[in-house]
Design an enzyme around this catalytic site. Structure first.
Site, PDB file in Angstrom:
ATOM      1  CB  SER A 156       6.126   5.556  -1.877  1.00  0.00           C
ATOM      2  OG  SER A 156       6.242   6.327  -3.050  1.00  0.00           O
ATOM      3  CD  GLU A 157       2.431   4.768  -6.509  1.00  0.00           C
ATOM      4  OE1 GLU A 157       2.344   5.026  -5.284  1.00  0.00           O
ATOM      5  OE2 GLU A 157       1.965   5.498  -7.400  1.00  0.00           O
TER       6      GLU A 157
END
Lengths: 218, 234, 234, 218
Positions: D46-47
């Site tokens: 998840s960035e």
């Protein structure tokens, strides 16, 4: 009488201000840590990745994972922080280190410094010195005024390959304290027993004597 | 997801003569002892090694120099090593000396997918000669390329089966950047634990950067410059 | 070394109208709630805010928008905010939308003393228009400048009196980079401890990057998008 | 019959390989996590700074400090790691993420994608999409084949402002699976009950049908 290495270190320690983050190079600069004035709280940065470098460990308590940039075993202090080499030089490059003290082979009256390479001699490398001199906002050189042959290390121009250009602000030698100004080395203080004439004789770079030049208190 | 290998020999089995290898460690602190020993055993040569230092005569990368396995060293400081000096003087060994922060940041750039970085170190010196420089906000910077290396070998204190790494004290040094910069990164750890045992907030290098991991053996962790003080008299 | 201040009002007292401020946080996660409230109380305006998001109508930077304190937002995503839309449409508010990784890396560059960085994001799009681009190893990159901001305001989980910071979970996000990028960095923490209580290996931002620190109060830590699953039936 | 969103996600999940690090965008891509094949071990990135993103928390166990890039509350898994946004996009830029799945408004037959901005409509921003499409080595677009007006979203050229150029490798829509090739969209599979004629009618970009085109197994 010319200062001892300890006295040079002690004089430089007077430049420390409360709250300073300080990087001390190998040699005389390392000794500065022994003379931090009472009431002045400084944090030592070691460029291998440590803020809040503590003293050497007690005998038998050495930890191979705890060294400084001189590869000496050291300890943590309360509030120490560890980080990697990229962050270490990141904070140096970003100007977060308030004062850097390092040795030199030569300093020029324009603030250039040479301290890593002697042509035709085996070169060991610049380590972190080029990063430090290129980025620190406040650099003091601690060194002997002359080399073992008696030749001045305060020059009009460096003769050795440079470590950095126009970066040195102040030089403390066994003979005196010098700011680097547009007029060259400005002698602010002389060592006890050292004459201005001796300083003049041993300084090849441009030299001016401060109007309020005084004897160094060490 | 099979990152765990049996040991150093398996971990380095794809490294062949002529490879470029990034090494973690500062002096003898935090160096991948097991992998260096395996490289010596394997006897590959013609290696280009990127490492802040080159070990000492009988430890660290010095062991690889002893077997004439190294063609070129890219380092910031290579003192403390007589074999090194001898091979350099005889022309057997090339050396590229670069500033320590430049070394760290060229590795960071590789790990962060940046092809080159603008740095201050070396401006006005021979280090910047022949390189592009540019002035930003009144200061001159030199453009330095990211490292491009097939392999990175690092040593951590703890690691897990997902390849996550945690370092201890100043043994962190160049290890995280080298781990991130390698195309294929090999990590040896003092203690390998199952996934889930490391606190996710304490991890210094996430496993995505690590291809092979193993628990090393017989760490010597030699101290290069033992300095102590006397305990206070009670 | 006096980094500890009494609270948010003292911490932000030197921030005046017209300042550029970097904010940590992602959505409403890890935002400096106390300092935002203090900025609202102080009533300064004409602010340029660099923050990945702009909060929601009644929380986060949304509260500053409500008081028309913000002149310009530099963000990657500004949805979920009706006041924002309204001020943008009326021309009261400027917005500079930049890719999220570009935002993070421009902050990193500032904290690491790099004046500009070569990035991939936005090549071939309007984001790269008018900017210098260059091909390295067959890939095109755009040159993006480091942020240059007077102040950074971040929120950490724990901090100590030396300014060292530790974050928890994904509340880390942009906080470390913003902390490193500010000329004057203010950190509010959920728990302030004496120097020596934090493990030096666990620190995410060393105190050298932090000027003022205080223990915040009454954290709401609002959840923007609460998603759950049913516990398994026993 | 055209696929449901769940079926699109399920088909994309077949592209996952053991050991992949995967970034899933908001919308249909998020659903892919529900269909990871047995025996395939993937790690979700998840960035906002998380590797090893776990499922939503049980009711009452939400932690405001644990969210994904869609700002949804999530959990850790064994082996999760947290990092800052600079490292997150650093690993994306360095090509360490093996697969990115994201939605799109338009995809062109040259691999261009537009998914962030509609002129004259309020723009919310690109978030991490431009970074992801510029850097990921393997990008699959998950979307409806046509927009709500029935117009093709597979175009000869994007009409909306671009998010990235020449970056999309594969498109999975409710009608079929398409590789992007020098000849344009290459139809590899069609949804059960969907005819090649329907796909041709609803694809504005260049379209070729694979010799071994087959019905999708979902």
């Amino acid at each position: 009488m010319a200062l001892t290495k300890e006295q040079i270190a002690k004089r430089i320690a007077q430049e420390l201000q409360d709250g300073f983050y300080v990087n001390l190079g190998i040699g005389i600069p390392t000794l500065v840590a022994n003379y931090i004035p009472e009431g002045v709280d400084v944090v030592l940065q070691s460029e291998n990745g440590l803020l809040g470098m503590g003293p050497f460990p007690f005998e038998g308590e050495e930890d191979a994972d705890m060294i400084n940039a001189g590869k000496q075993t050291v300890t943590f202090l309360p509030g120490s922080a560890v980080f990697d080499s990229a962050m270490s030089f990141g904070m140096i490059r970003a100007g977060k280190v308030d004062l850097t003290v390092l040795g030199a082979m030569e300093v020029a009256d324009n603030g250039d410094i040479a301290n890593w390479k002697i042509p035709k001699k085996l070169v060991k490398g610049m380590g972190g010195a080029m990063d430090l001199v290129a980025a620190a906002k406040n650099i003091i050189v601690a060194m002997q005024h002359t080399n073992p042959k008696g030749e001045s290390k305060l020059l009009p121009r460096c003769t050795l390959p440079l470590t950095g250009v126009h970066c040195i602000r102040k030089v403390v030698t066994d003979l005196g304290v010098f700011d680097i100004t547009p007029d060259g080395f400005k002698c602010l203080e002389y060592a006890p027993g050292v004459t201005i004439d001796e300083i003049k004789a041993k300084t090849l770079g441009r030299l001016v004597i401060a109007d309020d030049v005084k004897e160094m208190a060490v | 997801m099979k990152k765990v290998v049996s040991g150093a020999d398996e971990a380095i089995k794809d490294i062949n003569s002529g490879a470029t290898i990034l090494f973690g460690g500062f002096g003898l602190c935090g160096i991948p002892e097991n992998c260096i020993a395996a490289i010596v055993r394997k006897g590959i040569n013609n290696l280009t090694c990127v490492s802040n230092n080159a070990g000492v005569d009988d430890f660290g990368i010095g062991l690889m120099l002893h077997g004439k396995q190294v063609k070129k060293m890219i380092s910031s400081y290579v003192g403390e090593n007589a074999i090194f000096e001898q091979q350099l003087l005889s022309g057997e060994l090339e050396v590229d000396l670069i500033p320590q922060g430049t070394l760290a940041t060229r590795a960071l750039a590789a790990g962060y997918g940046m092809p080159a970085v603008w740095l201050l170190a070396g401006i006005g010196t021979e280090v910047a000669e022949g390189k592009e420089t540019r002035t930003f906000n009144g200061k001159e910077y030199v453009l330095e390329e990211a490292f491009d290396a097939d392999f990175a070998i690092v040593k951590a204190w703890k690691g897990d089966t997902q390849g996550n790494l945690i370092f201890k004290g100043t043994a962190r040094n160049f290890n995280p950047m080298m781990a991130m910069a390698g195309k294929i990164t090999i990590a040896e750890v003092e203690e390998l634990v199952p996934a889930g045992e490391l606190n996710p907030d304490h991890i210094h290098v996430p496993g995505i950067y690590v291809k092979h991991i193993f628990q090393g053996v017989n760490y010597e962790k030699r101290i290069e410059n033992r300095t102590t003080r006397k305990p206070p008299t009670p």
